[in-house]
Enzyme design. Sequence first.
Site, PDB file in Angstrom:
ATOM      1  N   ASP A 186       0.848  -1.216  -0.004  1.00 28.51           N
ATOM      2  CA  ASP A 186       0.067   0.096   0.115  1.00 28.51           C
ATOM      3  C   ASP A 186       0.861   1.275   0.034  1.00 28.51           C
ATOM      4  O   ASP A 186       1.775   1.341   0.772  1.00 28.51           O
ATOM      5  CB  ASP A 186      -0.778  -0.135   1.212  1.00 28.51           C
ATOM      6  CG  ASP A 186      -1.961   1.136   1.246  1.00 28.51           C
ATOM      7  OD1 ASP A 186      -2.973   1.320   0.448  1.00 28.51           O
ATOM      8  OD2 ASP A 186      -1.628   2.005   2.200  1.00 28.51           O
ATOM      9  N   GLU A 270      -1.618  -1.396  -5.919  1.00 17.87           N
ATOM     10  CA  GLU A 270      -2.975  -0.843  -6.196  1.00 17.87           C
ATOM     11  C   GLU A 270      -2.644   0.164  -7.347  1.00 17.87           C
ATOM     12  O   GLU A 270      -1.388   0.833  -7.454  1.00 17.87           O
ATOM     13  CB  GLU A 270      -3.461   0.008  -5.037  1.00 17.87           C
ATOM     14  CG  GLU A 270      -5.037   0.278  -5.169  1.00 17.87           C
ATOM     15  CD  GLU A 270      -5.545   0.748  -3.905  1.00 17.87           C
ATOM     16  OE1 GLU A 270      -6.788   0.926  -3.610  1.00 17.87           O
ATOM     17  OE2 GLU A 270      -4.969   1.157  -2.820  1.00 17.87           O
ATOM     18  N   ASP A 352      -3.477   1.814   6.545  1.00 16.14           N
ATOM     19  CA  ASP A 352      -2.470   1.365   5.791  1.00 16.14           C
ATOM     20  C   ASP A 352      -2.203   0.081   5.604  1.00 16.14           C
ATOM     21  O   ASP A 352      -2.303  -0.841   4.761  1.00 16.14           O
ATOM     22  CB  ASP A 352      -1.272   2.133   5.945  1.00 16.14           C
ATOM     23  CG  ASP A 352      -1.476   3.638   5.647  1.00 16.14           C
ATOM     24  OD1 ASP A 352      -2.485   3.953   4.742  1.00 16.14           O
ATOM     25  OD2 ASP A 352      -0.853   4.534   6.319  1.00 16.14           O
TER      26      ASP A 352
END
Length: 402
Positions: A186, A270, A352
């Site tokens: 992340d 992502e 996170d």
Amino acid sequence: MRTAYRCRAYPAPEQAAVLNRTFGCVRLVWNKTLSERNHRYRAEGVRTSYRQTDAALTGWKRTGELAFLSEVSCVPLQQTLRHQHTAFGNFFAGRARFPRFKSRAGRQSAHYTRSAFRMREGVLMLAKTSAPLRFVWSFGDVDLAALDPTMVVVSREPDGRWYVTFAVDTAEPAQAEPAGHAIGVDLGLTDLVVTSDGERIANPRHLARKARNLARYQRRMSRCQRGSGNRRKARAKVARAHRKVRTARQDFLHRTTTALVRSADVIAIEDLSVRTMVRNRHLSRAISDAGWGELRRQLEYKCDRAGRTLVVIDRWFPSSKTCSVCGHVLAELALSARHWTCPGCRTRHDRDLNAAKNILAAGRAVTRNDSGDACGADVSRQGSSLPRSAVKQEPRAARHSA
């Protein structure tokens, strides 16, 4: 596979004069060709082919006004036309923006193919020069004497540094040993990288640390008269400050991505829309300073070289709002909320770390070709073999990235 080696170059004064003249001719050919191409399209609605630009360049050399184009090597000029033709092809295909005019204050470069240089026993000779170009070779694992480049690019940065880049065709590198591990990553601003293992890599904020000195150099440059020698010196100082920030960021991202690729066989990240996110005027500078796009680019090519698998999760997958324990999805989660408690299982989550775990679950679902643990992810895998994507399960209308 093509590999590039970039080295510092130290041209002699005579060589620098020839190269500067070449840069000017390359810039003139690019700008004049682009101007005439745009004018023809607006007046006649007709596109210009590469053959037509090549014929126009030959005609310019025969005129008295532009006869000096014949004083430099013709290869960089021809390469400029090819690059502009490719740039327009990328623009019409939707892969790049419209080509722009080149400025003398920016980075200058000239591309030499095999017919315009000679490389023997590590000695480089360029066309229209009478002495070898001196450069510093800093790649100890590569034999310079056996180097056989297909193209040489000589460039000069705005801060005055010279570089030479060798493009070499090499064999496929050996793949890395299996690590037997998978991680989810992340990306953020406070912590640049948070992995599903709990590791946190702080954001060094390179631009923010140099912002005060950079602002002072820019104020000094703004006070100088345009076209003066003092302004040229001040502009070089600003360029040097930007170069220090850029190289520090590149070095940090290279170290970070190399460590990630070495530690895991499967890396899930992502798909962030950086171009859209930088429109936020409060966070645009911090997002640009973080270098998320460059980090992903490095992960892509390093995973491809090492034989790793990179899984890119759809940008609309609610990784931060989904409980990694029970799968409950929150309706809303403010950006300022760094911790939250799941209403379903009462688990306390770090925002996170929870997102990294959900990204890892979606990545594993894709690599197993099983959507059971994806928690509603719509994911895409980078590579030749594309497994079946997980089914989107969000209550609102699904949006998929290209």
